[in-house]
Design a protein around this motif. Sequence first.
Motif, PDB file in Angstrom:
ATOM      1  N   LEU A   1       4.939   5.224  -5.493  1.00 15.82           N
ATOM      2  CA  LEU A   1       5.019   5.165  -6.952  1.00 15.82           C
ATOM      3  C   LEU A   1       4.288   6.337  -7.596  1.00 15.82           C
ATOM      4  CD1 LEU A   1       6.004   3.532  -9.385  1.00 15.82           C
ATOM      5  CD2 LEU A   1       3.845   2.256  -9.313  1.00 15.82           C
ATOM      6  N   SER A   2       3.144   6.721  -6.995  1.00 22.41           N
ATOM      7  CA  SER A   2       2.392   7.848  -7.531  1.00 22.41           C
ATOM      8  C   SER A   2       3.215   9.125  -7.461  1.00 22.41           C
ATOM      9  CB  SER A   2       1.089   8.016  -6.748  1.00 22.41           C
ATOM     10  OG  SER A   2       0.390   9.163  -7.169  1.00 22.41           O
ATOM     11  N   SER A   3       3.893   9.356  -6.329  1.00 28.29           N
ATOM     12  CA  SER A   3       4.735  10.543  -6.198  1.00 28.29           C
ATOM     13  C   SER A   3       5.967  10.445  -7.091  1.00 28.29           C
ATOM     14  CB  SER A   3       5.162  10.723  -4.736  1.00 28.29           C
ATOM     15  OG  SER A   3       4.048  10.934  -3.901  1.00 28.29           O
ATOM     16  N   TYR A   4       6.534   9.242  -7.188  1.00 23.42           N
ATOM     17  CA  TYR A   4       7.735   9.017  -8.014  1.00 23.42           C
ATOM     18  C   TYR A   4       7.455   9.366  -9.469  1.00 23.42           C
ATOM     19  CZ  TYR A   4      11.708   6.381 -10.006  1.00 23.42           C
ATOM     20  OH  TYR A   4      12.841   6.002 -10.684  1.00 23.42           O
ATOM     21  N   ASN A   5       6.263   9.032  -9.947  1.00 23.14           N
ATOM     22  CA  ASN A   5       5.903   9.320 -11.337  1.00 23.14           C
ATOM     23  C   ASN A   5       5.721  10.813 -11.582  1.00 23.14           C
ATOM     24  OD1 ASN A   5       5.969   6.642 -12.162  1.00 23.14           O
ATOM     25  ND2 ASN A   5       3.825   6.286 -11.642  1.00 23.14           N
ATOM     26  N   ILE A   6       5.375  11.567 -10.526  1.00 20.00           N
ATOM     27  CA  ILE A   6       5.238  13.025 -10.662  1.00 20.00           C
ATOM     28  C   ILE A   6       6.598  13.708 -10.576  1.00 20.00           C
ATOM     29  CG2 ILE A   6       4.207  15.080  -9.609  1.00 20.00           C
ATOM     30  CD1 ILE A   6       1.910  13.279  -8.654  1.00 20.00           C
ATOM     31  N   LEU A   7       7.463  13.179  -9.688  1.00 17.04           N
ATOM     32  CA  LEU A   7       8.858  13.587  -9.524  1.00 17.04           C
ATOM     33  C   LEU A   7       9.035  14.878  -8.725  1.00 17.04           C
ATOM     34  CD1 LEU A   7      11.908  13.135 -10.110  1.00 17.04           C
ATOM     35  CD2 LEU A   7      11.587  14.491 -12.193  1.00 17.04           C
TER      36      LEU A   7
ATOM     37  N   ALA B   1       0.835  -1.203   0.000  1.00 18.14           N
ATOM     38  CA  ALA B   1       0.000   0.000   0.000  1.00 18.14           C
ATOM     39  C   ALA B   1       0.870   1.253   0.000  1.00 18.14           C
ATOM     40  CB  ALA B   1      -0.934  -0.007   1.209  1.00 18.14           C
ATOM     41  N   ASP B   2       1.953   1.222   0.776  1.00 21.24           N
ATOM     42  CA  ASP B   2       2.870   2.365   0.788  1.00 21.24           C
ATOM     43  C   ASP B   2       3.621   2.484  -0.537  1.00 21.24           C
ATOM     44  OD1 ASP B   2       2.580   3.149   3.702  1.00 21.24           O
ATOM     45  OD2 ASP B   2       3.188   1.056   3.898  1.00 21.24           O
ATOM     46  N   PHE B   3       3.954   1.338  -1.139  1.00 17.15           N
ATOM     47  CA  PHE B   3       4.662   1.368  -2.424  1.00 17.15           C
ATOM     48  C   PHE B   3       3.813   2.056  -3.486  1.00 17.15           C
ATOM     49  CE2 PHE B   3       5.697  -0.527  -6.569  1.00 17.15           C
ATOM     50  CZ  PHE B   3       7.013  -0.086  -6.680  1.00 17.15           C
ATOM     51  N   LEU B   4       2.514   1.810  -3.490  1.00 20.19           N
ATOM     52  CA  LEU B   4       1.639   2.440  -4.475  1.00 20.19           C
ATOM     53  C   LEU B   4       1.596   3.955  -4.276  1.00 20.19           C
ATOM     54  CD1 LEU B   4      -1.304  -0.123  -4.626  1.00 20.19           C
ATOM     55  CD2 LEU B   4       0.518   0.233  -6.317  1.00 20.19           C
ATOM     56  N   ILE B   5       1.587   4.404  -2.993  1.00 25.50           N
ATOM     57  CA  ILE B   5       1.611   5.847  -2.718  1.00 25.50           C
ATOM     58  C   ILE B   5       2.939   6.439  -3.189  1.00 25.50           C
ATOM     59  CG2 ILE B   5       1.562   7.591  -0.897  1.00 25.50           C
ATOM     60  CD1 ILE B   5      -0.225   5.677   0.706  1.00 25.50           C
TER      61      ILE B   5
ATOM     62  N   SER C   1       0.204  18.719  -9.235  1.00 25.30           N
ATOM     63  CA  SER C   1      -0.483  17.434  -9.056  1.00 25.30           C
ATOM     64  C   SER C   1       0.096  16.611  -7.911  1.00 25.30           C
ATOM     65  CB  SER C   1      -0.419  16.620 -10.350  1.00 25.30           C
ATOM     66  OG  SER C   1       0.924  16.305 -10.686  1.00 25.30           O
ATOM     67  N   MET C   2       1.217  17.054  -7.319  1.00 27.25           N
ATOM     68  CA  MET C   2       1.829  16.319  -6.219  1.00 27.25           C
ATOM     69  C   MET C   2       0.946  16.452  -4.973  1.00 27.25           C
ATOM     70  SD  MET C   2       4.406  14.412  -5.214  1.00 27.25           S
ATOM     71  CE  MET C   2       5.832  14.676  -6.282  1.00 27.25           C
ATOM     72  N   PRO C   3       0.661  15.339  -4.270  1.00 30.86           N
ATOM     73  CA  PRO C   3      -0.134  15.412  -3.037  1.00 30.86           C
ATOM     74  C   PRO C   3       0.535  16.300  -1.994  1.00 30.86           C
ATOM     75  CG  PRO C   3       0.056  13.147  -3.799  1.00 30.86           C
ATOM     76  CD  PRO C   3       0.997  13.954  -4.636  1.00 30.86           C
ATOM     77  N   PRO C   4      -0.246  16.827  -1.029  1.00 30.09           N
ATOM     78  CA  PRO C   4       0.315  17.699   0.004  1.00 30.09           C
ATOM     79  C   PRO C   4       1.485  17.046   0.740  1.00 30.09           C
ATOM     80  CG  PRO C   4      -2.076  17.746   0.089  1.00 30.09           C
ATOM     81  CD  PRO C   4      -1.704  16.669  -0.890  1.00 30.09           C
ATOM     82  N   LEU C   5       2.493  17.844   1.065  1.00 30.15           N
ATOM     83  CA  LEU C   5       3.696  17.453   1.800  1.00 30.15           C
ATOM     84  C   LEU C   5       4.590  16.508   1.009  1.00 30.15           C
ATOM     85  CD1 LEU C   5       2.325  17.032   5.441  1.00 30.15           C
ATOM     86  CD2 LEU C   5       3.425  19.015   4.414  1.00 30.15           C
ATOM     87  N   CYS C   6       4.284  16.282  -0.261  1.00 22.33           N
ATOM     88  CA  CYS C   6       5.154  15.514  -1.161  1.00 22.33           C
ATOM     89  C   CYS C   6       5.553  14.161  -0.558  1.00 22.33           C
ATOM     90  CB  CYS C   6       6.403  16.331  -1.485  1.00 22.33           C
ATOM     91  SG  CYS C   6       7.299  15.752  -2.938  1.00 22.33           S
ATOM     92  N   PRO C   7       4.597  13.237  -0.362  1.00 20.45           N
ATOM     93  CA  PRO C   7       4.937  11.937   0.222  1.00 20.45           C
ATOM     94  C   PRO C   7       5.933  11.180  -0.637  1.00 20.45           C
ATOM     95  CG  PRO C   7       2.728  11.904  -0.738  1.00 20.45           C
ATOM     96  CD  PRO C   7       3.177  13.333  -0.742  1.00 20.45           C
ATOM     97  N   GLY C   8       6.959  10.658   0.001  1.00 21.77           N
ATOM     98  CA  GLY C   8       7.998   9.937  -0.717  1.00 21.77           C
ATOM     99  C   GLY C   8       9.291  10.710  -0.831  1.00 21.77           C
TER     100      GLY C   8
END
Length: 267
Positions: A222-228, A216-220, A234-241
Amino acid sequence: DATLAVTGRAVFTTTSTFRTQVAGLSSNQIGRVTATTGCTLNGKLQGSFDPSYTPLTGDETAPLIAAPSFSGSFTSTCFDANPFGLGVQPLIDTGIAPNELSLLVTAASGMFPVLTQPPTDASATPNAVFHASAAPANAALQWKKNNTALADGPTGFGSTISGATTPTLIIQNAQPSDVGDYTITLTNSCGSLTSSPAQLRLCIGELNSDGRVDDADFLIFLSSYNILDCADPSMPPLCPGDFNQDSLVDDADFLLFIPAYEALLCP
């Protein structure tokens, strides 16, 4: 649906507590006090909403007190905690004879403080967020760590606090010294209430605060990793990851994520 009729002046003293139960807005749904010569207000007005009544902000009850004239005021008005997050405030109408004091339902005041959503445990990755919802709206809020009040700004050991007196506390770039028990205290004229403690964990890779670093954490991540870029809208608040706080979610962060993912459980 009862009336206490006073021949002469009705006087509430400084040490008095006058309680009423409101079951609706009509005269047969609230007790009444009448006085023939006047009324002096003082002391505490307290009460509750009957479960049969669903109050709405702006509701005005039938008269609670009727007298030719009023002087003074209640020192506090406090209704019991309720699922609606509402209280009341006295409303005196002097344009009628006799004058009447009714109750106006409000979300801003007139209620003992209550937590409608208490804070829960959080993981710093390395930013952490605690959130609570409270009523009434005018209650003063104060976050504490290990019973010590927090203030916005740098902590002195690498992290930064924001929202110390708001419903949402943010700890940016949390350090081992930030680990501990966090509570929120609500205060208004009716009293004070402190939440049960929520624990801050320092666990790189743990992005959903369940105490595990798993798929579940990997999916979160991965979403941030793809945004960079953390500055991307489009990056979620506080830039998780962004575990290394370089404003990017990239391979360097992935290398920090791998050992946490392999360990699975947070320390």
